[in-house]
Motif scaffolding. Structure first.
Motif, PDB file in Angstrom:
ATOM      1  N   ASN A  22      26.253  73.966  16.275  1.00  0.00           N
ATOM      2  CA  ASN A  22      24.801  74.103  16.202  1.00  0.00           C
ATOM      3  C   ASN A  22      24.303  75.538  16.306  1.00  0.00           C
ATOM      4  N   LEU A  23      25.172  76.515  16.130  1.00  0.00           N
ATOM      5  CA  LEU A  23      24.761  77.908  16.332  1.00  0.00           C
ATOM      6  C   LEU A  23      23.613  78.312  15.421  1.00  0.00           C
ATOM      7  N   GLU A  24      23.593  77.801  14.209  1.00  0.00           N
ATOM      8  CA  GLU A  24      22.491  78.139  13.305  1.00  0.00           C
ATOM      9  C   GLU A  24      21.175  77.545  13.810  1.00  0.00           C
ATOM     10  N   ARG A  25      21.241  76.393  14.448  1.00  0.00           N
ATOM     11  CA  ARG A  25      20.035  75.814  15.032  1.00  0.00           C
ATOM     12  C   ARG A  25      19.508  76.704  16.158  1.00  0.00           C
ATOM     13  N   TYR A  26      20.413  77.193  16.984  1.00  0.00           N
ATOM     14  CA  TYR A  26      19.990  78.069  18.075  1.00  0.00           C
ATOM     15  C   TYR A  26      19.434  79.389  17.543  1.00  0.00           C
ATOM     16  N   SER A  27      20.025  79.890  16.487  1.00  0.00           N
ATOM     17  CA  SER A  27      19.616  81.183  15.945  1.00  0.00           C
ATOM     18  C   SER A  27      18.319  81.119  15.162  1.00  0.00           C
ATOM     19  N   SER A  28      18.081  79.999  14.437  1.00  0.00           N
ATOM     20  CA  SER A  28      16.914  79.980  13.551  1.00  0.00           C
ATOM     21  C   SER A  28      16.335  78.594  13.274  1.00  0.00           C
ATOM     22  N   LEU A  29      17.140  77.610  13.011  1.00  0.00           N
ATOM     23  CA  LEU A  29      16.628  76.335  12.499  1.00  0.00           C
ATOM     24  C   LEU A  29      15.887  75.497  13.534  1.00  0.00           C
ATOM     25  N   GLY A  30      16.392  75.467  14.745  1.00  0.00           N
ATOM     26  CA  GLY A  30      15.777  74.655  15.779  1.00  0.00           C
ATOM     27  C   GLY A  30      16.257  73.215  15.772  1.00  0.00           C
ATOM     28  N   PHE A  31      15.629  72.393  16.619  1.00  0.00           N
ATOM     29  CA  PHE A  31      16.097  71.023  16.847  1.00  0.00           C
ATOM     30  C   PHE A  31      15.016  69.981  16.586  1.00  0.00           C
ATOM     31  N   ASP A  32      13.962  70.354  15.858  1.00  0.00           N
ATOM     32  CA  ASP A  32      12.839  69.431  15.655  1.00  0.00           C
ATOM     33  C   ASP A  32      13.267  68.123  15.009  1.00  0.00           C
ATOM     34  N   ASP A  33      14.176  68.176  14.047  1.00  0.00           N
ATOM     35  CA  ASP A  33      14.588  66.947  13.372  1.00  0.00           C
ATOM     36  C   ASP A  33      15.356  66.023  14.305  1.00  0.00           C
ATOM     37  N   LEU A  34      16.172  66.592  15.189  1.00  0.00           N
ATOM     38  CA  LEU A  34      16.902  65.778  16.146  1.00  0.00           C
ATOM     39  C   LEU A  34      15.975  65.243  17.233  1.00  0.00           C
ATOM     40  N   GLU A  35      15.021  66.056  17.632  1.00  0.00           N
ATOM     41  CA  GLU A  35      14.101  65.669  18.706  1.00  0.00           C
ATOM     42  C   GLU A  35      13.214  64.507  18.303  1.00  0.00           C
ATOM     43  N   ALA A  36      13.012  64.327  17.013  1.00  0.00           N
ATOM     44  CA  ALA A  36      12.114  63.276  16.524  1.00  0.00           C
ATOM     45  C   ALA A  36      12.679  61.875  16.745  1.00  0.00           C
ATOM     46  N   SER A  37      13.962  61.773  17.059  1.00  0.00           N
ATOM     47  CA  SER A  37      14.561  60.458  17.279  1.00  0.00           C
ATOM     48  C   SER A  37      15.575  60.551  18.407  1.00  0.00           C
ATOM     49  N   GLY A  38      16.052  59.419  18.859  1.00  0.00           N
ATOM     50  CA  GLY A  38      17.023  59.419  19.936  1.00  0.00           C
ATOM     51  C   GLY A  38      16.368  59.558  21.295  1.00  0.00           C
ATOM     52  N   ASP A  39      17.179  59.891  22.289  1.00  0.00           N
ATOM     53  CA  ASP A  39      16.655  59.937  23.666  1.00  0.00           C
ATOM     54  C   ASP A  39      16.302  61.363  24.098  1.00  0.00           C
ATOM     55  N   TRP A  40      15.443  61.991  23.320  1.00  0.00           N
ATOM     56  CA  TRP A  40      14.953  63.334  23.623  1.00  0.00           C
ATOM     57  C   TRP A  40      13.636  63.306  24.398  1.00  0.00           C
ATOM     58  N   ARG A  41      13.003  62.165  24.543  1.00  0.00           N
ATOM     59  CA  ARG A  41      11.638  62.119  25.069  1.00  0.00           C
ATOM     60  C   ARG A  41      11.501  61.130  26.224  1.00  0.00           C
ATOM     61  N   ILE A  42      12.376  61.217  27.181  1.00  0.00           N
ATOM     62  CA  ILE A  42      12.295  60.347  28.352  1.00  0.00           C
ATOM     63  C   ILE A  42      11.264  60.946  29.324  1.00  0.00           C
ATOM     64  N   PRO A  43      10.212  60.213  29.675  1.00  0.00           N
ATOM     65  CA  PRO A  43       9.151  60.796  30.500  1.00  0.00           C
ATOM     66  C   PRO A  43       9.447  60.736  31.995  1.00  0.00           C
ATOM     67  N   LEU A  44       9.038  61.772  32.677  1.00  0.00           N
ATOM     68  CA  LEU A  44       9.027  61.803  34.132  1.00  0.00           C
ATOM     69  C   LEU A  44       7.640  61.395  34.628  1.00  0.00           C
ATOM     70  N   SER A  45       7.542  61.098  35.902  1.00  0.00           N
ATOM     71  CA  SER A  45       6.219  60.818  36.479  1.00  0.00           C
ATOM     72  C   SER A  45       5.485  62.108  36.814  1.00  0.00           C
ATOM     73  N   VAL A  46       6.176  63.244  36.687  1.00  0.00           N
ATOM     74  CA  VAL A  46       5.618  64.560  37.009  1.00  0.00           C
ATOM     75  C   VAL A  46       4.928  65.153  35.786  1.00  0.00           C
ATOM     76  N   HIS A  47       3.779  65.768  36.008  1.00  0.00           N
ATOM     77  CA  HIS A  47       3.031  66.405  34.930  1.00  0.00           C
ATOM     78  C   HIS A  47       3.180  67.930  34.986  1.00  0.00           C
ATOM     79  N   GLY A  48       3.056  68.554  33.830  1.00  0.00           N
ATOM     80  CA  GLY A  48       3.106  70.001  33.757  1.00  0.00           C
ATOM     81  C   GLY A  48       2.205  70.521  32.651  1.00  0.00           C
ATOM     82  N   ASP A  49       1.923  71.805  32.704  1.00  0.00           N
ATOM     83  CA  ASP A  49       1.090  72.445  31.683  1.00  0.00           C
ATOM     84  C   ASP A  49       1.992  73.287  30.785  1.00  0.00           C
TER      85      ASP A  49
END
Length: 242
Positions: A22-49
């Protein structure tokens, strides 16, 4: 304010095992496509800004480190120390919300052969020391947390002091015997504020800390009065020049 998110263990393990791929993702592409699915968005009860993280400064040096520590401290003010040791929170932040900062701060100018090592160091916080000292975002949170514990009224002033030299941070943040003994830490910071010569001399500061550790070993400084503790620290500062 929004609920903080973290990645699932399967995603955390997959990312850790796939750094080289994934080095190219770290350098430039990013992870938006992977983040859109799977278990990337598990919520905590804690809030942040998290919008505050857009103001992180990727420059090196004390001024940027103080600014960034204060910013992360405000953004994640509701995070507890126990939660702040959770690797999967920091993986989420360094791969999504704070990816641009982490990339600019820690991957810019890195040779390709050492890029994977830099990613493993600054984008993952799988150990306690890695979380406290190396991760692009978590180290900033711990800076602010310890500075706030030392002086809740002036954390920025404490940060400016302890981040002015690497050895100061090492003794007041990285060495748990000092960092967890808040009364002693407060007395040390007070002495450093008032003692320009000690603060600016690395050899004398090292000697000062050795004296503190030797003379304070086995002492229950937590029950000492403020005046007694201050006198003890000041005496060690005097002997550091002998």
């Amino acid at each position: 304010m929004s609920r903080l998110l973290y990645v699932g263990q399967q995603t955390a393990d997959l990312l850790a095992d796939s750094v080289d791929e994934n080095l190219e993702r770290y350098s430039s592409l990013g992870f938006d496509d992977l983040e859109a699915s799977g278990d990337w968005r598990i919520p905590l009860s804690v809030h942040g800004d998290l919008a505050l993280l857009n103001g992180l400064n990727p420059e090196k040096g004390q001024e940027a480190e103080v600014h960034n520590s204060m910013l992360v401290g405000r953004a994640l003010a509701n995070l507890t120390p126990s939660l702040a040791r959770e690797n999967r929170i920091w993986i989420r932040l360094s791969h999504v919300e704070a990816l641009s900062f982490a990339r600019a701060r820690w991957l810019t100018g890195i040779h390709q052969e050492t890029l994977a090592k830099a990613v493993r160091t600054h984008f993952f916080a799988s150990t306690w020391t890695g979380c406290r000292d190396d991760h692009a975002i978590s180290r900033l949170w711990w800076n602010h947390h310890i500075a706030s514990k030392i002086c809740s009224d002036e954390p920025e002033a404490v940060l400016s002091l302890i981040l002015s030299r690497a050895d100061l941070r090492a003794n007041l943040v990285e060495r748990s015997r000092v960092g967890t003994r808040l009364q002693l830490s407060r007395a040390i910071v007070s002495e450093l504020r008032d003692n320009d010569a000690l603060r600016s001399s690395e050899p004398q500061f090292r000697k000062f800390m050795k004296l503190l550790n030797a003379q304070g070993a086995g002492q229950y400084v937590e029950v000492w009065s403020e005046d007694k503790l201050k006198a003890f620290v000041s005496e060690c500062a005097v002997y550091a020049w002998r």
